[in-house]
Motif scaffolding. Structure first.
Motif, PDB file in Angstrom:
ATOM      1  N   LEU A  73       0.694  -1.250   0.050  1.00 54.28           N
ATOM      2  CA  LEU A  73       0.143  -0.050   0.031  1.00 54.28           C
ATOM      3  C   LEU A  73       0.884   1.268   0.066  1.00 54.28           C
ATOM      4  CD1 LEU A  73      -2.403  -1.147   2.706  1.00 54.28           C
ATOM      5  CD2 LEU A  73      -2.943  -1.036   0.424  1.00 54.28           C
ATOM      6  N   GLN A  75       1.998   4.485   1.544  1.00 54.68           N
ATOM      7  CA  GLN A  75       2.101   5.172   2.773  1.00 54.68           C
ATOM      8  C   GLN A  75       1.554   6.374   3.064  1.00 54.68           C
ATOM      9  OE1 GLN A  75       5.935   5.925   4.301  1.00 54.68           O
ATOM     10  NE2 GLN A  75       5.882   4.298   5.698  1.00 54.68           N
ATOM     11  N   PRO A  82      -4.675   6.889   8.436  1.00 56.48           N
ATOM     12  CA  PRO A  82      -4.639   5.890   7.509  1.00 56.48           C
ATOM     13  C   PRO A  82      -6.460   5.352   7.162  1.00 56.48           C
ATOM     14  CG  PRO A  82      -3.648   5.017   9.677  1.00 56.48           C
ATOM     15  CD  PRO A  82      -4.194   6.463   9.649  1.00 56.48           C
ATOM     16  N   TRP A  86      -8.307   0.309   4.071  1.00 57.29           N
ATOM     17  CA  TRP A  86      -7.148  -0.664   4.466  1.00 57.29           C
ATOM     18  C   TRP A  86      -7.749  -1.859   4.929  1.00 57.29           C
ATOM     19  CZ3 TRP A  86      -2.380   2.556   5.660  1.00 57.29           C
ATOM     20  CH2 TRP A  86      -1.846   3.305   4.438  1.00 57.29           C
ATOM     21  N   SER A 103       2.357  -4.556   3.162  1.00 59.46           N
ATOM     22  CA  SER A 103       3.374  -3.556   3.611  1.00 59.46           C
ATOM     23  C   SER A 103       2.978  -2.269   3.112  1.00 59.46           C
ATOM     24  CB  SER A 103       4.741  -3.935   3.575  1.00 59.46           C
ATOM     25  OG  SER A 103       4.869  -4.056   1.966  1.00 59.46           O
ATOM     26  N   HIS A 104       3.585  -1.303   3.361  1.00 56.63           N
ATOM     27  CA  HIS A 104       3.665   0.113   3.271  1.00 56.63           C
ATOM     28  C   HIS A 104       4.759   0.640   2.420  1.00 56.63           C
ATOM     29  CE1 HIS A 104       0.576  -0.795   6.062  1.00 56.63           C
ATOM     30  NE2 HIS A 104      -0.257   0.190   5.325  1.00 56.63           N
ATOM     31  N   ARG A 107       5.132   7.528  -0.863  1.00 50.65           N
ATOM     32  CA  ARG A 107       4.285   7.911  -1.933  1.00 50.65           C
ATOM     33  C   ARG A 107       5.232   7.925  -3.430  1.00 50.65           C
ATOM     34  NH1 ARG A 107       1.454  13.828  -2.148  1.00 50.65           N
ATOM     35  NH2 ARG A 107       1.451  13.796  -4.452  1.00 50.65           N
ATOM     36  N   TYR A 129      -5.706   7.067  -0.682  1.00 51.93           N
ATOM     37  CA  TYR A 129      -4.612   5.989  -0.257  1.00 51.93           C
ATOM     38  C   TYR A 129      -5.477   4.611  -0.680  1.00 51.93           C
ATOM     39  CZ  TYR A 129      -2.200   9.686   2.075  1.00 51.93           C
ATOM     40  OH  TYR A 129      -1.536  10.998   2.385  1.00 51.93           O
TER      41      TYR A 129
END
Length: 140
Positions: A73, A75, A82, A86, A103-104, A107, A129
């Motif tokens: 994903l 961040q 967040p 998600w 995980s993150h 950008r 996001y």
């Protein structure tokens, strides 16, 4: 028309998923993502919500079990919260690909990764996001 293919999967997306090999990545992005400027192959699914698309894609391709995090994903930027979506993604991934760690990444790194991906799928997802990278595994 094909049997067993979720109706949300367009012919262009089905072709891309079939062409992808082990280790190739596909990026599913929200409506705000600069998809046209960050994709070597752009597939448009405007109006499609991400959770349903994520579930449909994961019904057709396995995630790579040989990497620590085959789902990544973007961040959040400092100060942003967040997004609630998600948790929905985690539930979909658990149901379709059990045990996968998400995980993150920052950008800028996410943009770079999308430029290197096999394809980018632009959706109508409105959640901020709401972007995710998926690394394809081996179909056995």
């Amino acid at each position: 028309m094909l049997k067993g293919v979720p109706s949300i999967i367009s012919p262009d997306l089905l072709k891309a998923l079939a062409e992808m090999g082990h280790g190739d990545e596909i990026v599913l992005v929200d409506a705000n993502f600069p998809a046209a400027s960050n994709a070597k192959r752009l597939i448009r699914l405007d109006g499609v919500a991400m959770p349903e698309l994520l579930q449909a894609v994961l019904q057709l391709i396995p995630l790579d079990p040989y990497v620590a995090t085959p789902a990544v994903l973007m961040q959040v930027v400092d100060g942003d919260l967040p997004p609630a979506i998600w948790e929905t993604y985690r539930r979909v991934i658990e149901a379709e690909a059990g045990g996968v760690v998400v995980s993150h990444i920052a950008r800028a790194d996410f943009y770079e990764r999308s430029r290197a991906a096999y394809a980018v799928v632009a959706t109508g997802e409105q959640s901020p996001y709401g972007n995710i990278v998926l690394k394809k595994g081996v179909v056995s």
